[in-house]
Design an enzyme around this catalytic site. Structure first.
Site, short mmCIF file in Angstrom:
data_model
loop_
_atom_site.label_atom_id
_atom_site.label_comp_id
_atom_site.label_asym_id
_atom_site.label_seq_id
_atom_site.Cartn_x
_atom_site.Cartn_y
_atom_site.Cartn_z
N ASN A 1 12.13 21.43 36.57
CA ASN A 1 13.59 21.40 36.71
C ASN A 1 14.12 20.05 37.18
O ASN A 1 14.63 19.92 38.31
CB ASN A 1 14.06 22.54 37.61
N TRP A 2 14.02 19.04 36.31
CA TRP A 2 14.62 17.73 36.57
C TRP A 2 16.12 17.87 36.29
O TRP A 2 16.51 18.37 35.22
CB TRP A 2 14.04 16.68 35.62
N ARG B 1 8.67 28.81 41.14
CA ARG B 1 7.89 27.67 40.64
C ARG B 1 7.84 26.56 41.68
O ARG B 1 8.80 25.81 41.81
CB ARG B 1 8.60 27.04 39.45
N TYR C 1 8.54 29.51 23.90
CA TYR C 1 8.54 28.09 24.28
C TYR C 1 7.29 27.75 25.08
O TYR C 1 6.53 26.83 24.74
CB TYR C 1 9.81 27.83 25.10
N PHE D 1 18.45 13.93 27.54
CA PHE D 1 18.69 13.75 28.98
C PHE D 1 17.63 12.84 29.62
O PHE D 1 17.94 11.76 30.15
CB PHE D 1 18.73 15.14 29.63
N ILE D 2 16.36 13.26 29.53
CA ILE D 2 15.30 12.47 30.18
C ILE D 2 15.15 11.12 29.48
O ILE D 2 15.05 10.07 30.13
CB ILE D 2 13.95 13.25 30.17
N VAL E 1 22.38 35.44 36.78
CA VAL E 1 21.61 36.29 35.88
C VAL E 1 20.67 37.17 36.71
O VAL E 1 19.91 36.67 37.55
CB VAL E 1 20.82 35.41 34.88
N ARG F 1 21.43 24.64 30.22
CA ARG F 1 20.63 25.03 31.39
C ARG F 1 21.53 25.19 32.62
O ARG F 1 22.70 24.85 32.57
CB ARG F 1 19.50 24.02 31.59
N ARG G 1 11.22 35.12 25.24
CA ARG G 1 11.38 34.03 26.20
C ARG G 1 10.14 33.13 26.22
O ARG G 1 10.20 31.93 26.39
CB ARG G 1 11.63 34.62 27.59
#
Ligand code: NAD
Ligand code: UDP
EC number: 4.1.1.35
Length: 386
Positions: free
Chosen positions: A211-212, A338, A182, A26-27, A250, A232, A179
């Site tokens: 979160n891009w 965040r 990562y 993606f990026i 969620v 995502r 979780r």
């Protein structure tokens, strides 16, 4: 193509060769596009996939002579060091970076984000090559605010929650909460890169994306990715909207995130690439503190925007609450909030994000609708009984 480019200090920028690992993601796809359209730099694009950059690689593409694709897995390919040596700068984007994998494939996650990144750091250090390494905002883990009493007045103080590169602690959950595999692997590779800088003089920049989001992010399950796959949140909610299914929240969708438009964020990366004197030795938050929402608010806004871009004013896709255990399985945990502090990137590179959440969702969902609506319709239409 711009030829006479100058950096932030007025010096001419020489064309460079960039080894971009993970260029097919993606990026990477947006960064390749930006580099081709607006700079004279060359890209050695490394990835196992190239679907998202195919349009740049076609023989008829006007960029064909400045971008070269190398299909290789950095886990086990001896060509990697040669490519890094051929380049002036290496950018490492390769990673397993989808939360659904962190607790279900923790070993792959740790190997991908730490072990597989090690040779990249080593080759850059040994060959005196500059490295821009992609880390994550997830490195901060939970905020200290997550442990405040519900009625604490500090909860109302926005500065209290700002995550600062050089001050904020990294707060992860217990080992059973996989979780954090990562975040922990990303933290250790950051520490290693920092140590290579301090002890061996490695020229590095670390990027912490918050979160891009935008076009080409992840996949739509059952259309251009596995039907059981969990991408995502942008792609999950896009998939729900395309299929007219309820959007799944969620644990009630109470977590908060700040979303930044990919095109704004790529401007920041280009500034890092072209201003080494200002970027080397720094860790940069890259996000948009003005675009904070709860996941529930994101779902509501995406539904409203999708109604607009699909021309269905009566679109009625409700939300439904699901437990994290049901959605992600055992060992999931979440970052509560965040918000990036932007002081360092602002001071070093003068960068600020521009695009509001509504506007970035409008252009992104327009893309999702144009790209996927027909395919989803075909995939979901029942065969007519004969
Ligand atoms: P992505 O999954 O779209 O791209 C990653 C690319 O790396 C993929 O094309 C994949 O094929 C490639 N790759 C993975 N392992 C490889 C290997 N062993 N050999 C060769 N290629 C390999 O992800 P993205 O969103 O573009 O993220 C890029 C980087 O930014 C990652 O390091 C990620 O952790 C970080 N990041 C992104 C975000 C975001 O908001 N998108 C947030 C935090 C961190
Ligand atoms: N999420 C959700 N529904 C979904 C997908 C994700 O409620 O269909 C939540 C997820 O639990 C998290 C947030 O959305 O709180 C953002 O998830 P994402 O996968 O984008 O990555 P993260 O920001 O956690 O790295």
């Amino acid at each position: 193509m711009a030829t006479a480019r100058v950096d932030l200090d007025g010096n001419a920028i020489k064309p460079m060769a960039i080894c971009m690992i993970g260029a097919g993601g993606f990026i990477g796809s947006h960064l390749c596009e930006k580099l081709m359209e607006e700079t004279p730099h060359r890209v050695l694009a490394v990835d196992v996939y190239n679907d998202k950059i195919k349009h740049l690689l076609e023989p008829t593409s006007q960029w064909g002579d400045r971008i070269q694709f190398h299909r290789l897995n950095i886990k086990n390919d001896s060509r990697l060091e040669g490519l890094i040596r051929m380049a002036d700068l290496t950018i490492n984007l390769a990673a397993i970076c989808t939360p659904a994998d962190y607790n279900t494939r923790p070993l792959d996650t740790i190997y991908s984000n730490f072990i597989d990144a090690l040779p990249v750091v080593k080759y850059c250090s040994e060959n005196n090559k500059r490295l821009i390494h992609f880390s994550t905002c997830e490195i901060y883990g939970k905020t200290i605010g997550a442990f405040l009493p519900k009625d604490s007045p500090l909860r109302q103080d926005p500065n209290y929650f700002l995550l600062k590169e050089d001050e904020s602690p990294c707060i992860f959950g217990p080992i059973e909460k996989q979780r954090w595999s990562y975040a922990c692997a990303k933290q250790l590779i950051e520490r290693l890169i920092y140590a290579e800088g301090a002890e061996n003089g490695l020229e590095f920049t670390i990027v912490r994306p918050f979160n891009w989001i935008g076009p080409r992010m992840d996949f739509i399950p059952g259309i251009d990715g596995p039907s059981e796959g969990v991408p995502r949140v942008l792609a999950c909610f896009s998939n729900n909207l395309l299929r007219r299914e309820p959007l799944k929240l969620v644990d009630g969708g109470q977590s908060q995130r700040t979303f930044v438009y990919i095109k704004d964020a790529i401007e920041a990366v280009l500034l890092m690439i072209e201003n080494p004197a200002r970027a080397n030795g720094h860790i940069f938050n890259v996000g948009n503190p003005n675009n904070e929402v709860t996941v529930r608010q994101l779902a509501e806004m995406m539904t409203q925007v999708y109604a607009k871009v699909s021309g269905e004013s009566s679109l009625d896709t409700p939300t439904v609450d699901v437990s994290s255990k049901e959605f992600y399985g055992e060992g999931y945990d979440d970052s509560d909030k965040r918000i990036p502090d932007m002081t360092i990137i602002n001071k070093q590179l003068g960068w600020n994000p521009k695009t509001s959440l509504f506007d970035l969702l409008e252009s992104t969902l327009t893309y999702q609708h144009r790209t996927y609506a027909e395919a989803v319709k075909k995939a979901t239409s029942k065969p007519v009984a004969s």
